[in-house]
Design a protein around this motif. Sequence first.
Motif, mmCIF file in Angstrom:
data_model
loop_
_atom_site.group_PDB
_atom_site.id
_atom_site.type_symbol
_atom_site.label_atom_id
_atom_site.label_comp_id
_atom_site.label_asym_id
_atom_site.label_seq_id
_atom_site.Cartn_x
_atom_site.Cartn_y
_atom_site.Cartn_z
ATOM 1 N N VAL A 49 121.683 -17.067 -66.919
ATOM 2 C CA VAL A 49 121.974 -15.768 -67.536
ATOM 3 C C VAL A 49 121.974 -15.915 -69.055
ATOM 4 C CG1 VAL A 49 123.725 -13.978 -67.832
ATOM 5 C CG2 VAL A 49 123.285 -14.911 -65.557
ATOM 6 N N ASP A 57 121.602 -9.143 -64.714
ATOM 7 C CA ASP A 57 122.988 -9.380 -65.135
ATOM 8 C C ASP A 57 123.086 -9.428 -66.643
ATOM 9 O OD1 ASP A 57 123.951 -9.465 -62.594
ATOM 10 O OD2 ASP A 57 123.958 -11.658 -62.431
ATOM 11 N N GLU A 95 117.614 -11.619 -60.820
ATOM 12 C CA GLU A 95 119.040 -11.271 -60.751
ATOM 13 C C GLU A 95 119.745 -11.627 -62.049
ATOM 14 O OE1 GLU A 95 119.460 -12.021 -55.910
ATOM 15 O OE2 GLU A 95 120.609 -13.251 -57.320
ATOM 16 N N CYS A 96 119.454 -12.824 -62.557
ATOM 17 C CA CYS A 96 120.117 -13.260 -63.788
ATOM 18 C C CYS A 96 119.699 -12.372 -64.957
ATOM 19 C CB CYS A 96 119.789 -14.721 -64.080
ATOM 20 S SG CYS A 96 120.546 -15.852 -62.899
ATOM 21 N N VAL A 110 129.526 -11.530 -61.510
ATOM 22 C CA VAL A 110 128.368 -10.800 -62.035
ATOM 23 C C VAL A 110 127.296 -10.632 -60.972
ATOM 24 C CG1 VAL A 110 128.675 -11.365 -64.433
ATOM 25 C CG2 VAL A 110 127.479 -12.981 -62.948
#
Length: 663
Positions: free
Chosen positions: A523, A614, A610-611, A663
Amino acid sequence: MTPYPPPTPPTKPAANARPKLPPRKMWALFILALVVNYVVSVFLFPSSDAPITVPYTVFRDEAGKGNVESIYSRNTSIEGRFKAPVTWPPAGQPKQKPLRGTQAQQPSRTAGTFTTELPAFFDRQLEPFLISHGVEISAVPIQQGSGWATLIYGFGPAILLIGFYVWMYRRAAAQGGGGMGGMGGIFGIGRSKARRYDAEKDDRVTFNDVAGIDEAKNELVEIVDFLKAPQKYTRLGGTAPKGVLLVGSPGTGKTLLARAVAGEAGVPFFSMSAAEFVEMIVGVGAARVRDLFKQARESAPAIIFIDEIDAIGRARGQFSMGGGASEQEHTLQQILTEMDGFTGREGIILLAATNQPDVLDRALLRPGRFDRRVVVNLPDKTGRKAILDVHVRKVPLATSVSLEELAQTTPGFSGADLKNLVNEAALLAARRNENDVSQKDFLDALEKIVLGPERPLLLGPDDRERIAYHESGHAVLGLLVPGADPVHRVTIVPRGMALGVTYQRPQTDRYNYPEAYLRARIVGMLGGRAAEEVVYGTRTTGAENDIEQATQMARNMVTRWGMSDAVGMVQLAPPQNAFLGGGGSFGGEKPFSEETASLVDSEVQRILNECHQDAKRLLREHRPALDGLVQALLKQETLSEQEILDATGLPPAPDLQSRPLQV
Ligand code: ADP
Ligand code: MG
Ligand code: ZN
């Protein structure tokens, strides 16, 4: 750095030294022969027919008298033959001032041949004049000197060289039967180049100079102890270790440890880098191994150290490139043979170092050969402190210096890196005209080492702001995502390859990485691009390096660490080298199907996506913190940990343990 170990001449001549001329005497002989050659050709044969050098006027006079038989001319020089020998300079006359272009001050000599130089104003009447006086103008050089002199002039050097080679060859042949093997003797090539370490030197290394790698050190202390008092250990029937293999990342102090053993053991210590065994000439490696062990055996108890042994110890049958392969195998074979040859009672211990133990031949590693393996790890925080202590011994430190903090700030640093850090700091302090080295010098040196040197690069205000947002994106996420490493520094001063840098470091040394931590890292890595997207809505090339790292991390999660439910716990990547890093290769076909490969790809993409989502979400939610950090960065360019917290108004990232990743 001093070369290791200092090349010192053996304290006593090796007992097996063959009666041969040392190289220096050989050269003296060679040069003497050349001198003799010259003397013979110049002084013994000159009287016969060596030409005299006469002035042009004398030549013309003689021609006028009809005493010149023939001449040969090339450019402005003329050589020729008199009918009756002429004496020049005339005996009894005071010596003339030598003419330019003629030989100065020659002794009065009588000769049948001569040389002379034409004057610069060329005498146009010369040719008819000479013809009218019956001089033969020849197209071939007038033969000068006797047959002998010519022969020696022409072929002397060649004859000498041939003689020299014949002599060398006979010397080699004479030794051939002496156990060195065919090529062994020629030019001493088969002699091991091992340097014998002299413990009396001032730059002697002791165990005191080795810090932070205590387990490894203790092993070796025991070995030194063994050499000093073997009875203590053999009392109950045990035998000495034959071979000890030091294994570890580059710069962790393997070579240093071996030097310390040399300094402490009080026994002869022969050291050689494995690469030195192998040369272009076949058979040399094995001969050198034989010679090395022979020397050691003669001065036992002794230690042999072979550095970077992977250069010859590679598993047999996996060499990729042609010629060198079998040579390497022969050298390895010879080492194995020699190791089997000693019983452990002679008091010879073989030390070797490598940073790629996985490529070593298994025969080398079996019990009875390198039966001890000493892993030299990267130092932990305590170790780094101890190593810094060693290297600042000769450096005057300001009171501000906290080696404790430096040790804390340098996870992953090897001993060599720490030594370099101390050195850079000392150089920096000297350049700043300080009398001692301060903490700031250390931190600036560290920054230079980790981030690269500052690069003078003029950026427009738009670019600066964009870079500030990019770096702030990384930094803010470093504060927001639970488990992220503390953000130590942010800068928009271009350094090394980067336009800006966010420096995060783990609080403690980590040996085991939870999945949530890895995700937090990804992230953070994607935070630079995410900030640009959130703020500008456009993309730039500036995220290339971030994307590369994030992809690699995600791929490792899927293929190595079993962190994808869809793929499961399958090893889908070749094993890595533990000490050098970097991927290995499967060597040949991938051991999984195309379906698995595409599943891996989609899982990697899923994690990255996904990261990325986020990162964007968190930055949108904390836009004021992002903007605050950017303003501070544009003003100050570089911010420290505390300044980052102040500018963003955020607390440091919470630990993973205290709050599970949400998250
Ligand atoms: P390696 O052989 O493992 O690649 P070296 O022994 O050549 O590493 O280390 C290079 C230099 O780094 C050493 O000469 C020494 O100055 C420093 N160094 C490395 N490890 C240590 C250590 N544990 N303690 C003190 N100095 C170290
Ligand atoms: Mg080394
Ligand atoms: Zn970035």
